[in-house]
Design an enzyme around this catalytic site. Structure first.
Site, mmCIF file in Angstrom:
data_model
loop_
_atom_site.group_PDB
_atom_site.id
_atom_site.type_symbol
_atom_site.label_atom_id
_atom_site.label_comp_id
_atom_site.label_asym_id
_atom_site.label_seq_id
_atom_site.Cartn_x
_atom_site.Cartn_y
_atom_site.Cartn_z
ATOM 1 N N GLU A 155 -14.015 -24.125 55.194
ATOM 2 C CA GLU A 155 -14.966 -22.584 54.948
ATOM 3 C C GLU A 155 -15.606 -22.665 53.825
ATOM 4 O O GLU A 155 -15.060 -22.550 52.741
ATOM 5 C CB GLU A 155 -13.400 -21.453 55.381
ATOM 6 N N HIS A 188 -20.208 -21.002 65.127
ATOM 7 C CA HIS A 188 -19.998 -19.605 64.768
ATOM 8 C C HIS A 188 -21.780 -19.044 64.510
ATOM 9 O O HIS A 188 -22.425 -19.398 63.521
ATOM 10 C CB HIS A 188 -19.362 -19.426 63.490
ATOM 11 N N HIS A 213 -18.262 -24.249 58.584
ATOM 12 C CA HIS A 213 -17.529 -22.843 58.965
ATOM 13 C C HIS A 213 -18.285 -22.061 57.787
ATOM 14 O O HIS A 213 -17.515 -22.678 56.737
ATOM 15 C CB HIS A 213 -16.367 -22.012 60.177
ATOM 16 N N GLU A 218 -23.087 -18.051 60.793
ATOM 17 C CA GLU A 218 -22.633 -18.325 60.040
ATOM 18 C C GLU A 218 -23.152 -19.086 59.284
ATOM 19 O O GLU A 218 -23.220 -20.749 59.871
ATOM 20 C CB GLU A 218 -21.037 -19.051 60.139
#
Ligand code: 0X9
Ligand code: CA
Ligand code: CA
Ligand code: ZN
Length: 371
Positions: free
Chosen positions: A305, A93, A232, A96
């Site tokens: 994450e 992404h 991410h 990010e």
């Protein structure tokens, strides 16, 4: 009067220099982040300095033709010694940003610590010698360079591939993998949506490149890659499959694997202070990378994450560059742990499970049993 030919020539010559995304860079206040060209020159320098253990190569091209750079880190680099393999990747992404820094950190860590006599140096030397580690630095370089053309940043998530038959641009690369693609309401079929899954599975060249690379690690019918993290942001979470279903034990996962995922996920979360859970419980999604990695290849594949907790706004995607070193270091032990477990992921469940599932000559390479 300028001739038409001169005008056309001027236009042709101007085009390569007029593409803003190629020149886009981080602003001075975030200069410690790596834009795509800086990442490329950095990893090439590391490879040149450590040619015995580092090799850089490209696994394919982005939609706009940027190379998707990867590194192999191992002793006898470039030689298939049959060692257990580990994969790390970042930046599916675009916005990010921190997720592109950890892969660079992993390369630097392994290269710089190799051969040192400290405890850390000895641990890393052993891991480099007994594993083959693959790092894909930026899965979505087009998205990143586009994101950097905004001042400050564009909050862009997807790649930069136009959707045929529409005026929309971009597919969510973490909704485009081919296992149960679009199955379950965990992605959007609207091309304008930020989680658009693409017109079909594998429609994004970046995702096909990841697929083809992972498929290429099947040697004599055996997948060499055993453990993997895709980075991410944000949320400070360690997530395991599946994303497509809320069932903790669906028919496409064994109970043993579920237990090993939990044990490894929790062990890593203890080292970085994250929370560990099945990815679906964050929210459901389909076409997710780690679902495909586990379902098709039985790779113990995790989504991290990164910093900070929470998510979904600019302050989550764009922490100041002052936090990069701290957040990279915070994930060091989780990365080394997962490299250690690549020989036998079931070792996370104890010595007996390792013996039962990985053979009597099991060696975890962490405790040095001297077999
Ligand atoms: O939605 C995603 O692709 C990931 N979160 S992010 O904020 N980085 O976009 C989550 C990936 C794990 N999958 C699920 N939680 N469903
Ligand atoms: Ca700064
Ligand atoms: Ca080797
Ligand atoms: Zn993401």
């Amino acid at each position: 009067m300028r001739s038409a030919l001169t005008a056309v020539l001027a236009l042709i010559l101007a085009v390569p220099f007029a593409t803003p995304a190629n020149a886009a860079d981080y602003p001075a206040k975030d200069a410690r982040y790596h834009a795509y060209p800086e990442m490329v020159s950095h990893i090439k320098q590391v490879a040149a300095k450590h040619p015995d253990i580092v090799r850089v190569f490209s696994i394919g091209q982005s939609h706009q033709g940027r190379k998707l750079w990867a590194a192999e880190i191992s002793d006898n680099v470039g030689v298939d010694e049959g060692e257990p393999e580990v994969l790390f990747d970042g930046l599916h992404h675009a916005r990010e940003h921190l997720s592109a820094e950890l892969p660079i950190y992993i390369l630097d860590l392994l290269a710089n610590q190799y051969g040192r006599q400290t405890d850390l140096g000895q641990r890393i030397t052993k891991l480099v010698n007994k594993r083959r580690t693959w790092v894909v630095f930026m899965v979505n370089p087009d998205g990143l360079q586009y994101d950097l053309t905004g001042k400050p940043y564009r909050a862009w998530r997807k790649n930069r591939q136009p959707t045929p038959g529409t005026s929309q641009i971009g597919t969510d690369l973490n909704r485009n993998y081919g296992y149960r693609w679009g199955c379950c309401g965990g992605s959007s079929g609207r091309p304008s949506a930020s989680d658009y899954r693409g017109p079909r599975a594998w429609s994004a060249p970046e995702v096909r490149a990841m697929r083809d690379f992972v498929n290429s690690r099947v040697v004599d019918g055996v997948q060499r890659v055993r453990t993997h993290i895709t980075f991410h942001t944000a949320g400070e979470l360690v997530l395991w499959p599946y994303a497509y279903t809320a069932k903790g034990l669906p028919p496409d996962m064994t109970a043993l694997d579920r237990d090993a995922f939990k044990a490894m996920g929790r062990a890593m979360a203890r080292t970085n202070g994250y929370r560990a859970k099945q990815s679906n419980s964050l929210y459901p999604s389909d076409g997710d990378m780690i679902d495909w990695m586990y379902a098709r290849h039985r790779i113990f594949s995790f989504t991290f994450e990164l910093y900070p907790t929470g998510g979904g706004t600019r302050k989550h995607w764009y922490p100041p560059d002052e936090v990069i070193a701290r957040e990279n270091r915070r994930n060091r032990d989780a990365v080394l742990y997962l490299m250690g477990k690549a020989w036998c992921p079931y070792h996370a469940l104890g010595q007996q499970q390792a013996r039962n599932n990985c053979g009597p000559l099991f060696d975890d390479f962490e405790t040095g049993r001297g077999w």
